[in-house]
Design a protein around this motif. Structure first.
Motif: not given
Length: 445
Positions: A408-424
């Motif tokens: 986290p905060d270091s190596d990039g991220a994943v951009h997701l194709d869904i509109d709704e989900a909960s953190v975690g």
């Protein structure tokens, strides 16, 4: 209590370890009756937790403090500034005369007494036994940094951390495990273990009644959080900390991610000796080959320090060749900074700034080429991704997460194709494309 209406603004500069320290102080102050401010204009006091790892970080901390001083003078209310962390620890004796804008200076070893310090600055009087939370964290979100130690005994010739943070001190295992349980109960789904040198955790403890080293601590954490699905990741491991037991623990414990952060700094044996570090290109290559051979899917992050005093063109090229052969998944590149009080700052053979900049750029270009390729290699895979939150883009809000191979905060991220989900939420995601260190993911439905 008299100070229930007092609001505090928290500002953190520097690394994840500082984020944890700020959160600890925030927890103590909120438990004592203070409230958190949204900005300078509604703050009764401002706490700035500073970084002094490099001269540039110290300058940033001072500039930020002076900028805050201007804001609180011009704002709705005048708020005293309390400077915490590494800058007071490193330069404490000189600061009161240099920064009269600051009302109090708090060294890292004084932060547990932050309630009394803030009370004093704001003129509040209370009994010393103010409420203190058992677990001193207020973190929200899917990821939490879990500090397992402070200080460092290595005394690398380029580093000021031992002078700032002091000797190495392991946190007791029971405190770490209790905090982990509390964090997981609050919704955290990844615990990132941090310290100045996590691999030697426990060496200063007797270990008679619990874990005696990092491998045993990680297994105890995994046992403590089951059956909740939680990832455990360790950062800041020195090469010497990779013991047989730790390698086996990472391989055989499902909660522990096959991700290792090992800052080698250099590969040339002469340069490493001048840095007061152990190792060589051959020893490091053997270690990384073993990690990848024994731990399936092993992901490796490292650090390269270029422009160290007396580093020759040939030794720098040797470092580039080493990085290319190893093929690190992620590499942080730093140009050497001549830090006051360190052994290296007094060495002959200091490299000129332009050469350091050119070497850092060349190493960064290689690091990005390797890292972008490592990221692209995951396209087509299906892997679990933790949902971290929402990011605003030109096309509107977008859900963002990170995969197990992304710190986290270091190596990039994943951009997701869904509109709704909960953190975690932990979702199975197919990676369909990449750009730089980022991945595009489709949730497997």
């Amino acid at each position: 209590m008299e100070n229930l209406s007092a609001r505090l603004l928290f500002i953190t500069l520097g690394c994840a370890k500082n984020e944890v320290d700020t959160d600890r102080m925030r927890s103590l102050l909120l438990a004592a009756g203070y409230r958190e401010a949204d900005g300078v204009d509604d703050a009764d006091a401002v706490l700035i937790n500073t970084c002094s790892f490099l001269a540039s970080a110290t300058s940033e901390s001072i500039e930020c403090t002076l900028d805050l001083a201007d804001q609180v003078q011009e704002g709705v209310r005048r708020a005293p500034i309390i400077m915490c962390g590494c800058v007071p620890s490193r330069y404490g004796d000189d600061l009161p005369s240099e920064l009269p804008e600051v009302s109090a200076f708090v060294r890292t070893d004084e932060e547990d007494g932050i309630v009394g310090i803030v009370d004093g600055v704001l003129g509040f009087d209370r009994e010393a036994s103010a409420c203190e939370p058992a677990v001193k964290r207020t973190v929200e979100g899917a990821v939490a940094y879990l500090k397992i130690s402070d200080g460092c005994n290595r005394m690398c010739s380029f580093c000021a951390i031992p002078y700032i943070r002091g000797r190495y001190r392991s946190r007791p295992a029971d405190e770490i495990i209790a905090e982990a349980r509390e964090l997981v109960a609050g919704g955290v789904r990844e615990l990132v273990l941090i310290g100045q040198d996590t691999g030697v955790w426990g060496e200063d403890l007797d270990g008679a009644d619990g874990p005696a080293n990092l491998a045993q601590l990680m297994r105890a954490l995994a046992d403590a959080i089951r059956p909740t699905p939680v990832w455990i990741r360790a950062l800041y491991l020195q090469p010497e900390g990779m013991t047989d037991e730790l390698i086996a623990t990472i391989r055989d414990t499902p909660e522990i991610l096959p991700y290792i952060d090992i800052p080698v700094q250099h590969c040339n044996e002469r340069v490493l000796k001048a840095m007061r570090r152990e190792g060589s290109a051959a020893a490091y290559e053997e270690l990384f080959d073993r990690l990848r051979r024994e731990i399936p899917g092993m992901v490796i992050r490292s650090t390269a320090l270029v422009g160290f005093p007396t580093e020759t063109d040939e030794e720098f090229e040797e470092l580039l060749g080493f990085m290319d052969r190893i093929g690190f998944d992620y590499t942080s590149v730093f140009a050497y900074s001549q830090e006051d009080g360190t052994v290296a700052a007094r060495m002959d053979g200091q490299i000129d700034e332009q050469t350091k900049i050119e070497r850092a750029q060349a190493a960064q270009d290689l690091a990005e080429s390797l890292g972008f390729a490592a990221t692209a290699a995951h396209v087509g895979e299906v892997a679990p991704v933790i949902v971290d939150g929402v990011e605003e883009t030109e096309d509107g809000p977008e859900l963002i997460g990170h995969a197990w191979f992304q710190a986290p905060d270091s190596d990039g991220a994943v951009h997701l194709d869904i509109d709704e989900a909960s953190v975690g939420d932990i979702l199975d995601v197919r990676f369909v494309d990449s750009f730089c260190y980022e991945l595009i993911g489709e949730v497997v439905r």
